[in-house]
Write a protein that holds these residues in place. Structure first.
Motif, PDB file in Angstrom:
ATOM      1  N   GLU A 252       0.974  -1.242   0.025  1.00 13.42           N
ATOM      2  CA  GLU A 252      -0.021  -0.040  -0.113  1.00 13.42           C
ATOM      3  C   GLU A 252       0.857   1.119   0.042  1.00 13.42           C
ATOM      4  OE1 GLU A 252      -3.673   2.235   2.440  1.00 13.42           O
ATOM      5  OE2 GLU A 252      -2.803   0.200   3.040  1.00 13.42           O
ATOM      6  N   LEU A 253       0.622   2.298  -1.010  1.00 14.70           N
ATOM      7  CA  LEU A 253       1.609   3.427  -0.983  1.00 14.70           C
ATOM      8  C   LEU A 253       0.389   4.632  -1.318  1.00 14.70           C
ATOM      9  CD1 LEU A 253       4.423   2.500  -3.662  1.00 14.70           C
ATOM     10  CD2 LEU A 253       4.652   2.998  -1.014  1.00 14.70           C
ATOM     11  N   VAL A 254       1.109   5.745  -0.901  1.00  7.56           N
ATOM     12  CA  VAL A 254       0.466   6.907  -1.247  1.00  7.56           C
ATOM     13  C   VAL A 254       1.550   7.757  -1.800  1.00  7.56           C
ATOM     14  CG1 VAL A 254      -0.473   9.172  -0.081  1.00  7.56           C
ATOM     15  CG2 VAL A 254      -0.936   7.015   0.734  1.00  7.56           C
ATOM     16  N   LEU A 255       1.093   8.398  -3.035  1.00 12.32           N
ATOM     17  CA  LEU A 255       2.191   9.122  -3.797  1.00 12.32           C
ATOM     18  C   LEU A 255       1.729  10.500  -3.785  1.00 12.32           C
ATOM     19  CD1 LEU A 255       2.795   6.534  -6.962  1.00 12.32           C
ATOM     20  CD2 LEU A 255       3.987   6.941  -4.890  1.00 12.32           C
ATOM     21  N   GLU A 256       2.677  11.438  -3.460  1.00 15.50           N
ATOM     22  CA  GLU A 256       1.957  12.812  -3.089  1.00 15.50           C
ATOM     23  C   GLU A 256       2.194  13.845  -4.141  1.00 15.50           C
ATOM     24  OE1 GLU A 256       2.148  13.195   1.763  1.00 15.50           O
ATOM     25  OE2 GLU A 256       4.193  13.133   0.682  1.00 15.50           O
ATOM     26  N   ASN A 257       1.390  14.733  -4.468  1.00 18.30           N
ATOM     27  CA  ASN A 257       1.268  15.798  -5.579  1.00 18.30           C
ATOM     28  C   ASN A 257       1.801  15.169  -6.946  1.00 18.30           C
ATOM     29  OD1 ASN A 257       0.784  17.790  -3.409  1.00 18.30           O
ATOM     30  ND2 ASN A 257       2.976  17.691  -2.774  1.00 18.30           N
ATOM     31  N   VAL A 258       1.157  14.409  -7.100  1.00 22.27           N
ATOM     32  CA  VAL A 258       1.346  13.765  -8.518  1.00 22.27           C
ATOM     33  C   VAL A 258       0.479  14.268  -9.503  1.00 22.27           C
ATOM     34  CG1 VAL A 258       1.255  11.689 -10.165  1.00 22.27           C
ATOM     35  CG2 VAL A 258       1.843  11.524  -7.588  1.00 22.27           C
ATOM     36  N   GLY A 259       1.226  14.949 -10.865  1.00 19.68           N
ATOM     37  CA  GLY A 259       0.684  15.577 -11.896  1.00 19.68           C
ATOM     38  C   GLY A 259      -0.482  14.560 -12.416  1.00 19.68           C
ATOM     39  N   LEU A 260      -1.569  15.328 -12.646  1.00 22.41           N
ATOM     40  CA  LEU A 260      -2.896  14.463 -13.079  1.00 22.41           C
ATOM     41  C   LEU A 260      -3.511  15.500 -14.276  1.00 22.41           C
ATOM     42  CD1 LEU A 260      -4.582  14.153  -9.600  1.00 22.41           C
ATOM     43  CD2 LEU A 260      -3.258  12.353 -10.949  1.00 22.41           C
ATOM     44  N   ASN A 261      -2.686  15.869 -15.313  1.00 21.82           N
ATOM     45  CA  ASN A 261      -2.835  16.552 -16.484  1.00 21.82           C
ATOM     46  C   ASN A 261      -3.702  15.306 -17.388  1.00 21.82           C
ATOM     47  OD1 ASN A 261      -2.575  17.038 -19.323  1.00 21.82           O
ATOM     48  ND2 ASN A 261      -1.642  18.791 -18.876  1.00 21.82           N
ATOM     49  N   GLU A 262      -4.672  15.597 -17.856  1.00 20.81           N
ATOM     50  CA  GLU A 262      -5.506  14.558 -18.519  1.00 20.81           C
ATOM     51  C   GLU A 262      -4.994  13.986 -19.535  1.00 20.81           C
ATOM     52  OE1 GLU A 262      -9.561  15.804 -19.145  1.00 20.81           O
ATOM     53  OE2 GLU A 262     -10.185  15.872 -17.262  1.00 20.81           O
ATOM     54  N   THR A 263      -4.109  14.580 -20.326  1.00 31.65           N
ATOM     55  CA  THR A 263      -3.450  14.130 -21.399  1.00 31.65           C
ATOM     56  C   THR A 263      -2.340  13.088 -20.923  1.00 31.65           C
ATOM     57  OG1 THR A 263      -1.732  16.045 -21.388  1.00 31.65           O
ATOM     58  CG2 THR A 263      -3.801  16.180 -22.781  1.00 31.65           C
ATOM     59  N   ARG A 264      -2.206  12.858 -19.586  1.00 29.39           N
ATOM     60  CA  ARG A 264      -0.996  11.869 -19.009  1.00 29.39           C
ATOM     61  C   ARG A 264      -1.480  10.922 -18.308  1.00 29.39           C
ATOM     62  NH1 ARG A 264       3.747  14.636 -18.433  1.00 29.39           N
ATOM     63  NH2 ARG A 264       4.612  12.931 -17.771  1.00 29.39           N
ATOM     64  N   ILE A 280      -7.831   8.632  -6.068  1.00 29.87           N
ATOM     65  CA  ILE A 280      -7.214   9.913  -6.040  1.00 29.87           C
ATOM     66  C   ILE A 280      -7.807  10.630  -4.934  1.00 29.87           C
ATOM     67  CG2 ILE A 280      -7.037  12.216  -7.267  1.00 29.87           C
ATOM     68  CD1 ILE A 280      -7.499  10.711  -9.886  1.00 29.87           C
ATOM     69  N   GLU A 281      -6.837  10.896  -3.797  1.00 30.77           N
ATOM     70  CA  GLU A 281      -7.389  11.406  -2.576  1.00 30.77           C
ATOM     71  C   GLU A 281      -7.600  12.991  -2.712  1.00 30.77           C
ATOM     72  OE1 GLU A 281      -4.760   9.990   0.566  1.00 30.77           O
ATOM     73  OE2 GLU A 281      -6.086   8.292   0.800  1.00 30.77           O
ATOM     74  N   THR A 282      -6.550  13.623  -3.306  1.00 38.31           N
ATOM     75  CA  THR A 282      -6.846  15.136  -3.142  1.00 38.31           C
ATOM     76  C   THR A 282      -6.457  15.658  -4.525  1.00 38.31           C
ATOM     77  OG1 THR A 282      -4.698  15.773  -2.266  1.00 38.31           O
ATOM     78  CG2 THR A 282      -6.469  15.276  -0.559  1.00 38.31           C
ATOM     79  N   ILE A 283      -6.853  16.859  -4.890  1.00 39.90           N
ATOM     80  CA  ILE A 283      -6.530  17.416  -6.253  1.00 39.90           C
ATOM     81  C   ILE A 283      -6.595  18.739  -6.112  1.00 39.90           C
ATOM     82  CG2 ILE A 283      -8.849  17.259  -7.171  1.00 39.90           C
ATOM     83  CD1 ILE A 283      -7.616  16.426  -9.599  1.00 39.90           C
ATOM     84  N   ASN A 292      -3.094  13.411  -4.771  1.00 40.04           N
ATOM     85  CA  ASN A 292      -2.455  12.482  -4.020  1.00 40.04           C
ATOM     86  C   ASN A 292      -3.022  11.082  -4.585  1.00 40.04           C
ATOM     87  OD1 ASN A 292      -0.887  14.371  -2.630  1.00 40.04           O
ATOM     88  ND2 ASN A 292      -2.120  13.801  -0.673  1.00 40.04           N
ATOM     89  N   LEU A 293      -2.298  10.033  -4.929  1.00 39.26           N
ATOM     90  CA  LEU A 293      -2.720   8.732  -5.143  1.00 39.26           C
ATOM     91  C   LEU A 293      -2.463   7.704  -4.028  1.00 39.26           C
ATOM     92  CD1 LEU A 293      -1.350   8.597  -8.768  1.00 39.26           C
ATOM     93  CD2 LEU A 293      -3.471   9.487  -8.028  1.00 39.26           C
ATOM     94  N   ARG A 294      -3.337   6.877  -3.759  1.00 36.39           N
ATOM     95  CA  ARG A 294      -3.401   5.814  -2.937  1.00 36.39           C
ATOM     96  C   ARG A 294      -3.431   4.502  -3.798  1.00 36.39           C
ATOM     97  NH1 ARG A 294      -3.376   4.694   2.502  1.00 36.39           N
ATOM     98  NH2 ARG A 294      -4.048   7.095   2.871  1.00 36.39           N
ATOM     99  N   ILE A 295      -2.681   3.530  -3.665  1.00 39.50           N
ATOM    100  CA  ILE A 295      -2.647   2.464  -4.605  1.00 39.50           C
ATOM    101  C   ILE A 295      -2.251   1.350  -3.568  1.00 39.50           C
ATOM    102  CG2 ILE A 295      -1.770   1.335  -6.335  1.00 39.50           C
ATOM    103  CD1 ILE A 295      -0.237   4.710  -5.787  1.00 39.50           C
TER     104      ILE A 295
END
Length: 428
Positions: A252-264, A280-283, A292-295
């Motif tokens: 289980e990982l949380v990745l913080e402040n990941v770019g979420l541009n829809e083209t990517r 996607i936890e926060t945007i 932030n992503l939780r996987i």
């Protein structure tokens, strides 16, 4: 021989991580900051080899660029303030640097020469040079102006209307930069949307663009104004940790402040289609979106990947192939012939190296077919000098039954200088 031994199969994967800044945005922030009037301050800049090559090129053209308290400070010289470089502009392994500079240098009133490392000097450049020549650019290079080194005699450019034959953000961006310096209105169209960091960031620097679906119009002669740029975490770098959490039992990982541009974000769509547990936890949505992503570890199933989604995940296909080896069923990847002209032929590299580890995978003319689930073994594997192949194989060491010996891991520094340190942070 330069190699590293990896034996991570007994580790648990837990914790939080912030991946380095987005490579595409970091390049562009330095370029546009250099062309702007006034000061640009860049936070979370990626200090990888590729982006440092961009800084070096603009310093050679007279731009003052410093690092202060972890931020990159660019004192812009305006679109007419760049100076003729006294030396060759060395772009290293960076296709983004070379191709965008071709567009920019074509419209500036001086002579310059671009060169890269062995890998970059064998990647195609005519896809950029040919449409630039339609604008009046004077460009010469090896193999009929298709390969670096390339010489550019800057001149006055004329606006054109151009339809992109393939979805390429680099070609599109080169033409937008040339259009910024050209006389008239330049229009660039494409059948499939490619990543739009150039458009978003130019607007942040005060440039007026008309964007209508897959059509972009830019009026020549505009000026840029210095600004503050926050670079979100690179989703292409985050992809390796997304994969790690999905395929290692109990992870289980949380990745913080990941770019979420829809083209990517194609990889997020694919992971969800495979049954992956990703949230996607926060945007934050001002400018470039990020969150932030939780996987969590998931029982995955195969999927088919083709068509319009390919440009949204082209750089993530090597790690998606590894995910597919741990998914029930047969995953088919098509319409990805662009992989053949990356840092290496990524179709051939992925298939060859994963086969060495026991994967049931085969190459096709424009992709690959992966039969899961496969038990992966240890073995000696190559990076081909390609950072994304190297990171994919390092992630494979967490699920392989034996030690993986990875040749030439230093290439990973191109996009992720602290990759192995970050792996150690979340391996318990």
């Amino acid at each position: 021989m330069n190699h590293i031994r990896l034996n991570n199969s007994n580790f648990r994967v837990k914790g939080k991580l912030s991946v380095p800044g987005d490579k595409s945005i970091s390049h562009r922030a330095v370029m546009f900051g250099s062309l702007a009037e006034g000061r640009t301050v860049i936070t979370n800049f990626l200090r990888g080899d590729d982006c440092l090559a961009t800084i070096d090129c603009f310093r050679k053209m007279g731009v003052k660029i410093e690092e202060v308290n972890g931020k990159i400070i660019v004192d812009g010289v305006g679109t007419t303030g760049l100076k003729e470089p006294e030396d060759i502009l060395y772009t290293g392994n960076s296709g983004t640097t070379a191709r965008l500079l071709l567009g920019l240098l074509s419209g500036l009133p001086f002579y310059s020469v671009l060169n890269g490392d062995e890998s970059l000097n064998n990647r195609p450049m005519s896809r950029v040079a040919d449409p630039l020549k339609l604008m009046g650019a004077k460009i010469w290079g090896r193999e009929h102006d298709n390969k670096l080194p390339m010489a550019i005699r800057g001149t006055k450019l004329s606006a054109i209307q151009y339809e992109l034959p393939v979805a390429s953000a680099q070609v599109k961006s080169a033409l937008i930069l040339a259009g910024l310096l050209a006389e008239g209105d330049t229009k660039v169209t494409g059948k499939i949307q490619s990543r739009d960091h150039t458009e978003k960031l130019l607007q942040q620097f005060g440039v007026q663009l008309q964007i209508n679906e897959n059509e972009i119009n830019i009026k020549g002669g505009q000026t840029l104004q210095g600004t503050d740029v926050f670079v979100p975490g690179d989703i292409s770098s985050a992809a390796f940790f997304i994969a790690l959490a999905l395929i290692v039992p109990g992870a289980e990982l949380v990745l913080e402040n990941v770019g979420l541009n829809e083209t990517r974000t194609g990889i997020i769509d694919v992971v969800k289609a495979m049954g992956g547990d990703i949230e996607i936890e926060t945007i934050q949505s001002e400018g470039e979106s990020y969150g932030n992503l939780r996987i969590k570890y998931s029982d995955l199933k195969a999927t088919e990947i083709s068509g319009a989604i390919i440009p949204r995940l082209i750089d993530e296909i090597p790690i998606i192939a590894l995910i597919a080896t741990q998914s029930e069923g047969t995953t088919v990847i098509q319409d990805a012939a662009e992989l053949k002209v990356k840092e290496t032929d990524r179709i051939e590299a992925v298939v060859t190296e994963l086969k060495k580890l026991g994967a049931n995978i085969e190459a096709t003319k424009d992709g690959m077919i992966i039969h899961g689930k496969s038990k992966l073994n240890g073995g000696q594997v190559k990076t081909y000098g390609d950072h994304r192949i190297g990171m994919m194989l390092a992630i494979a060491s967490f699920i392989s039954s034996g030690e993986i010996i990875l040749e030439n891991p230093d290439c990973i520094k191109i996009s992720y200088p602290n990759f192995f340190e970050d792996l150690n942070k979340i391996a318990q």
